[in-house]
Design a protein around this motif. Structure first.
Motif, PDB file in Angstrom:
ATOM      1  N   ARG A  23     -15.846 -40.988 -23.212  1.00  0.00           N
ATOM      2  CA  ARG A  23     -16.134 -40.208 -24.415  1.00  0.00           C
ATOM      3  C   ARG A  23     -17.149 -39.131 -24.047  1.00  0.00           C
ATOM      4  O   ARG A  23     -18.246 -39.430 -23.597  1.00  0.00           O
ATOM      5  CB  ARG A  23     -16.691 -41.096 -25.526  1.00  0.00           C
ATOM      6  CG  ARG A  23     -16.915 -40.315 -26.835  1.00  0.00           C
ATOM      7  CD  ARG A  23     -17.533 -41.166 -27.924  1.00  0.00           C
ATOM      8  NE  ARG A  23     -18.757 -41.772 -27.430  1.00  0.00           N
ATOM      9  CZ  ARG A  23     -19.107 -43.045 -27.663  1.00  0.00           C
ATOM     10  NH1 ARG A  23     -18.339 -43.833 -28.359  1.00  0.00           N
ATOM     11  NH2 ARG A  23     -20.236 -43.516 -27.184  1.00  0.00           N
ATOM     12  N   THR A  24     -16.746 -37.877 -24.233  1.00  0.00           N
ATOM     13  CA  THR A  24     -17.653 -36.768 -23.975  1.00  0.00           C
ATOM     14  C   THR A  24     -18.044 -36.110 -25.292  1.00  0.00           C
ATOM     15  O   THR A  24     -17.330 -36.232 -26.289  1.00  0.00           O
ATOM     16  CB  THR A  24     -17.003 -35.711 -23.052  1.00  0.00           C
ATOM     17  OG1 THR A  24     -15.900 -35.112 -23.742  1.00  0.00           O
ATOM     18  CG2 THR A  24     -16.530 -36.322 -21.742  1.00  0.00           C
ATOM     19  N   ASP A  25     -19.167 -35.415 -25.279  1.00  0.00           N
ATOM     20  CA  ASP A  25     -19.608 -34.708 -26.480  1.00  0.00           C
ATOM     21  C   ASP A  25     -18.637 -33.592 -26.835  1.00  0.00           C
ATOM     22  O   ASP A  25     -18.401 -33.313 -28.002  1.00  0.00           O
ATOM     23  CB  ASP A  25     -21.012 -34.121 -26.279  1.00  0.00           C
ATOM     24  CG  ASP A  25     -22.076 -35.204 -26.188  1.00  0.00           C
ATOM     25  OD1 ASP A  25     -21.850 -36.320 -26.719  1.00  0.00           O
ATOM     26  OD2 ASP A  25     -23.121 -34.948 -25.569  1.00  0.00           O
ATOM     27  N   GLU A  26     -18.053 -32.950 -25.826  1.00  0.00           N
ATOM     28  CA  GLU A  26     -17.176 -31.797 -26.049  1.00  0.00           C
ATOM     29  C   GLU A  26     -15.785 -32.187 -26.540  1.00  0.00           C
ATOM     30  O   GLU A  26     -15.229 -31.549 -27.424  1.00  0.00           O
ATOM     31  CB  GLU A  26     -17.011 -30.969 -24.765  1.00  0.00           C
ATOM     32  CG  GLU A  26     -18.294 -30.466 -24.155  1.00  0.00           C
ATOM     33  CD  GLU A  26     -19.033 -31.519 -23.331  1.00  0.00           C
ATOM     34  OE1 GLU A  26     -18.375 -32.382 -22.726  1.00  0.00           O
ATOM     35  OE2 GLU A  26     -20.274 -31.500 -23.336  1.00  0.00           O
TER      36      GLU A  26
END
Length: 158
Positions: free
Chosen positions: A139-142
């Motif tokens: 899971r990435t912020d972007e």
């Protein structure tokens, strides 16, 4: 009073009561649902032959592997590139490529998730092969959840 305190401590120490993670249960459940949604989007994009949708669920550094047994030996095959994988499954075909999954399991720990499921791969109305899918997601912020490792086993299922 001592017995009540001792009984209370036993109940609180019980593994059935203890949470395996410090994350609230609702957050873990929503992450699990989000991971399942990403994998479902991969299968839907494959059935639609839509490479843009396939690429959207893959992390830019994604890798693919298949493990099989040939002539009694374990063979680990790595995708040459995810571009060839995206082209292979994300291009319209004469028959629908249909990955049918069951016994899905998701585990989440912070920004890392594992997806595991049995599958049958159908080419139109013909069963091609089956096995197990074992994916790793981050899971990435972007971009939110994305698949960064696609691995599977493949065998004949007749």
């Amino acid at each position: 009073m001592r017995r009540l305190l001792a009984a209370s401590l036993l109940v609180l120490a019980s593994p059935a009561v203890a949470q395996p993670t410090d994350a609230p249960a609702a957050l873990v459940e929503s992450d699990e649902a989000a991971v399942l949604a990403v994998v479902t989007e991969l299968w839907d994009a494959m059935r639609a032959g839509d490479s843009t949708r396939v690429r959207a669920v893959l992390h830019p550094d994604a890798r693919g592997y298949s493990a099989s047994i040939r002539d009694g030996q374990v063979v680990l095959q790595q995708e040459d590139s995810m571009d060839s994988f995206v082209t292979a499954i994300g291009t319209p075909h004469d028959v629908i490529y249909d990955e049918r999954v069951f016994n899905e399991e998701v585990r989440v720990d912070g920004p890392l998730a594992t997806y595991y499921a049995d599958y049958e791969f159908w080419l139109g109305d013909r069963l091609s092969h089956c096995g197990v899918d074992a994916f790793q997601l981050v899971r990435t912020d972007e971009a939110g959840w994305q698949i960064f490792v696609l691995s599977d086993t493949r065998r004949s299922c007749e």
